[in-house]
Design an enzyme around this catalytic site. Sequence first.
Site, PDB file in Angstrom:
ATOM      1  N   CYS A 114       0.819  -1.222   0.000  1.00 16.74           N
ATOM      2  CA  CYS A 114       0.000   0.000   0.000  1.00 16.74           C
ATOM      3  C   CYS A 114       0.853   1.273   0.000  1.00 16.74           C
ATOM      4  O   CYS A 114       0.351   2.354  -0.284  1.00 16.74           O
ATOM      5  CB  CYS A 114      -0.936   0.004   1.196  1.00 16.74           C
ATOM      6  SG  CYS A 114      -2.069  -1.381   1.130  1.00 16.74           S
ATOM      7  N   HIS A 254      -3.853   7.121   2.212  1.00 16.47           N
ATOM      8  CA  HIS A 254      -4.146   5.791   1.644  1.00 16.47           C
ATOM      9  C   HIS A 254      -5.525   5.315   2.111  1.00 16.47           C
ATOM     10  O   HIS A 254      -5.857   5.410   3.288  1.00 16.47           O
ATOM     11  CB  HIS A 254      -3.060   4.807   2.084  1.00 16.47           C
ATOM     12  CG  HIS A 254      -3.400   3.393   1.771  1.00 16.47           C
ATOM     13  ND1 HIS A 254      -3.726   2.974   0.500  1.00 16.47           N
ATOM     14  CD2 HIS A 254      -3.488   2.285   2.564  1.00 16.47           C
ATOM     15  CE1 HIS A 254      -3.986   1.671   0.522  1.00 16.47           C
ATOM     16  NE2 HIS A 254      -3.857   1.232   1.757  1.00 16.47           N
ATOM     17  N   ASN A 284     -10.053  -0.477  -1.264  1.00 20.68           N
ATOM     18  CA  ASN A 284      -8.598  -0.360  -1.117  1.00 20.68           C
ATOM     19  C   ASN A 284      -7.932  -0.966  -2.360  1.00 20.68           C
ATOM     20  O   ASN A 284      -7.949  -2.189  -2.536  1.00 20.68           O
ATOM     21  CB  ASN A 284      -8.178  -1.115   0.155  1.00 20.68           C
ATOM     22  CG  ASN A 284      -6.686  -1.051   0.412  1.00 20.68           C
ATOM     23  OD1 ASN A 284      -5.913  -0.575  -0.437  1.00 20.68           O
ATOM     24  ND2 ASN A 284      -6.262  -1.536   1.564  1.00 20.68           N
TER      25      ASN A 284
END
Length: 334
Positions: A114, A254, A284
Amino acid sequence: MIRAAITALGGYVPDFVMTNQELEKLVDTNDEWITSRTGIKERRILKEPGKATSDMVVIAINQLLKKRGIGADEIDLIVCGTITGDLIFPSTANIICDKIGAKNAWGFDLSAACSGFIYSLATGTQFIETGRYKKVIVVGVDKMSAIIDYQDRATCIIFGDGGGAVLLEPTTEDVGIVDFILKSDGSGRNYLHQKAGGSLNPPSHETVNQKMHYVYQEGQTVFKHAVVNMAEVSAQIMEKNNLKSEDITWLVSHQANKRICDATAKRMGVSDDKVMMNIERYGNTTAGTIPLLLWDYEKKLKKGDNLIISAFGGGFTWGSIYLKWAYDGDKVKA
Ligand code: UT7
């Protein structure tokens, strides 16, 4: 002093929308649980057979080149943040160069889950600041559906496919990437990883039978580390650059879980209206979330805006980038 400035960007999400209601048919979950625990309502899935991560990036980069009015042959380097490359090798950056016709470029993939986009952005920045290159493309993208078990409710509700790309060019104006703090703690690998497919557990019938080629996550542990570390590093970069809450125009955080973004904003003293959010629509997308946020909010961005970009993910990897936006987004012709 030469800084690297983002001068154009592009993004892409697949057309297929997988809603929480769709997931209710696959696993024991419900819209209320997913929405309240994560903020996610739907995510995009790349369904077309034969389409891979590079195909999403090619669309995003072609958009970017068109907006900037340049050809692919002008690109010097492509840094591609991803953990779902088309193949184990060669790199996806290498494939992208071929697909877009970037005949004068080379590239490499950067694996930081990520944090893939922020690691890649910091890396691409170095090639501009040193004066080595004039045009560097930085990508953040993932086709998470390729490594998700749609029978595992702990992971399938979170992830989606998509990503984007930014162009970095040199500037001597007071804009561009000002500073970054990047961190890693490899002991965190126990809580979020893909067990098989690499040299530790090469793919075999057994690894497939045991579903070792899918994402494994201990959500609560990752959540606790994410909340603490992303908030801490975001506050740290503000302090290091003498930034007060009121100086921040946007927090670009994020999109793993809305509660993690909220905690980071709170620690920074930044109000909700300054926090870019699109988790409800895309979930995500791992390395894809930050370029997708910039893509969604581009029109609202103004030259000189102070952005703090923060991420936390598998590894563990995390960090923050402070940048001053380099152009008025509302003047961009798509
Ligand atoms: O982006 C890279 C880094 N990743 C992250 O930052 C993700 C961080 N983690 C998270 O976002 C959260 O931990 C999750 C969204 C993954 C899970 O949320 P949580 O609030 O930590 O839930 P939990 O795992 O503590 O589970 C709470 C309860 C459990 O039931 P009991 O034991 O309390 O009866 C779970 O079995 O919720 C249950 N549960 C579910 N229920 C409905 C777990 N998953 C689901 C589900 N639907 N999908």
